[in-house]
Write a protein that holds these residues in place. Structure first.
Motif, PDB file in Angstrom:
ATOM      1  N   PRO A 209      21.040 -10.352   6.723  1.00  0.00           N
ATOM      2  CA  PRO A 209      19.878 -11.176   6.416  1.00  0.00           C
ATOM      3  C   PRO A 209      19.053 -10.544   5.310  1.00  0.00           C
ATOM      4  O   PRO A 209      18.872  -9.327   5.255  1.00  0.00           O
ATOM      5  CB  PRO A 209      19.107 -11.217   7.729  1.00  0.00           C
ATOM      6  CG  PRO A 209      19.511  -9.982   8.460  1.00  0.00           C
ATOM      7  CD  PRO A 209      20.922  -9.693   8.027  1.00  0.00           C
TER       8      PRO A 209
ATOM      9  N   GLU B 243      28.395  -7.648  13.756  1.00  0.00           N
ATOM     10  CA  GLU B 243      28.039  -8.091  12.404  1.00  0.00           C
ATOM     11  C   GLU B 243      28.737  -9.417  12.084  1.00  0.00           C
ATOM     12  O   GLU B 243      29.936  -9.569  12.318  1.00  0.00           O
ATOM     13  CB  GLU B 243      28.476  -7.019  11.411  1.00  0.00           C
ATOM     14  CG  GLU B 243      27.952  -7.240  10.023  1.00  0.00           C
ATOM     15  CD  GLU B 243      28.320  -6.084   9.119  1.00  0.00           C
ATOM     16  OE1 GLU B 243      29.521  -5.861   8.911  1.00  0.00           O
ATOM     17  OE2 GLU B 243      27.407  -5.392   8.647  1.00  0.00           O
ATOM     18  N   GLN B 244      27.967 -10.373  11.553  1.00  0.00           N
ATOM     19  CA  GLN B 244      28.550 -11.653  11.182  1.00  0.00           C
ATOM     20  C   GLN B 244      29.298 -11.513   9.863  1.00  0.00           C
ATOM     21  O   GLN B 244      28.930 -10.721   9.010  1.00  0.00           O
ATOM     22  CB  GLN B 244      27.462 -12.704  11.029  1.00  0.00           C
ATOM     23  CG  GLN B 244      26.782 -13.060  12.323  1.00  0.00           C
ATOM     24  CD  GLN B 244      25.709 -14.122  12.100  1.00  0.00           C
ATOM     25  OE1 GLN B 244      25.340 -14.399  10.975  1.00  0.00           O
ATOM     26  NE2 GLN B 244      25.236 -14.705  13.187  1.00  0.00           N
ATOM     27  N   ARG B 245      30.341 -12.327   9.726  1.00  0.00           N
ATOM     28  CA  ARG B 245      31.130 -12.306   8.497  1.00  0.00           C
ATOM     29  C   ARG B 245      31.237 -13.713   7.953  1.00  0.00           C
ATOM     30  O   ARG B 245      31.292 -14.683   8.696  1.00  0.00           O
ATOM     31  CB  ARG B 245      32.516 -11.735   8.757  1.00  0.00           C
ATOM     32  CG  ARG B 245      32.468 -10.268   9.144  1.00  0.00           C
ATOM     33  CD  ARG B 245      33.813  -9.595   8.970  1.00  0.00           C
ATOM     34  NE  ARG B 245      33.716  -8.176   9.218  1.00  0.00           N
ATOM     35  CZ  ARG B 245      33.540  -7.263   8.266  1.00  0.00           C
ATOM     36  NH1 ARG B 245      33.448  -7.619   7.021  1.00  0.00           N
ATOM     37  NH2 ARG B 245      33.470  -5.990   8.565  1.00  0.00           N
ATOM     38  N   SER B 246      31.264 -13.802   6.628  1.00  0.00           N
ATOM     39  CA  SER B 246      31.415 -15.098   5.970  1.00  0.00           C
ATOM     40  C   SER B 246      32.863 -15.557   6.102  1.00  0.00           C
ATOM     41  O   SER B 246      33.737 -14.780   6.479  1.00  0.00           O
ATOM     42  CB  SER B 246      31.028 -14.972   4.496  1.00  0.00           C
ATOM     43  OG  SER B 246      31.972 -14.190   3.811  1.00  0.00           O
TER      44      SER B 246
ATOM     45  N   MET C  10      27.855 -10.411   6.362  1.00  0.00           N
ATOM     46  CA  MET C  10      26.632 -11.148   6.024  1.00  0.00           C
ATOM     47  C   MET C  10      25.444 -10.390   6.611  1.00  0.00           C
ATOM     48  O   MET C  10      25.434 -10.053   7.790  1.00  0.00           O
ATOM     49  CB  MET C  10      26.685 -12.560   6.597  1.00  0.00           C
ATOM     50  CG  MET C  10      27.733 -13.433   5.967  1.00  0.00           C
ATOM     51  SD  MET C  10      27.966 -15.017   6.795  1.00  0.00           S
ATOM     52  CE  MET C  10      26.334 -15.668   6.836  1.00  0.00           C
TER      53      MET C  10
ATOM     54  N   LYS D 270      33.529 -11.301   4.054  1.00  0.00           N
ATOM     55  CA  LYS D 270      32.491 -10.335   3.647  1.00  0.00           C
ATOM     56  C   LYS D 270      31.400 -10.272   4.707  1.00  0.00           C
ATOM     57  O   LYS D 270      31.049 -11.287   5.307  1.00  0.00           O
ATOM     58  CB  LYS D 270      31.880 -10.752   2.310  1.00  0.00           C
ATOM     59  CG  LYS D 270      32.855 -10.698   1.161  1.00  0.00           C
ATOM     60  CD  LYS D 270      32.179 -11.107  -0.125  1.00  0.00           C
ATOM     61  CE  LYS D 270      33.178 -11.091  -1.271  1.00  0.00           C
ATOM     62  NZ  LYS D 270      32.580 -11.598  -2.503  1.00  0.00           N
TER      63      LYS D 270
END
Length: 60
Positions: free
Chosen positions: A15, A4-7, A13, A11
Motif C-alpha cells: 500500500p 503479502e498480496q501479489r498482483s 503489492m 509482483k
C-alpha cells in the motif's frame, strides 16, 4: 502477520499513502530539474569560454 498480496503478474503489492506518492513525485521532479540544469551548464560553458577569447588576459 498477514500474507503479502501479489498482483496477477506475480509482483508484490504494497500500500502507498498519498503522502508517499507526493514525496516520490517531488523527488523525481527535483531529480529531473537537477539533471536539466547540469546539462544546460555543461553545454553553455564551452560557448562562454569561446566568447571570452583564449588570450592571456582571460586566464587567471
Amino acid at each position: 502477520m498477514t500474507e503479502e498480496q501479489r498482483s496477477p503478474s506475480g509482483k508484490p503489492m504494497v500500500p502507498a499513502t498519498p503522502k508517499d506518492v507526493i514525496h516520490i513525485r517531488i523527488g523525481s521532479l527535483a531529480l529531473v530539474l537537477c539533471v536539466g540544469i547540469g546539462l544546460l551548464a555543461g553545454l553553455t560553458r564551452p560557448r562562454r569560454q569561446r566568447r571570452l577569447g583564449g588570450g592571456p588576459e582571460s586566464r587567471g
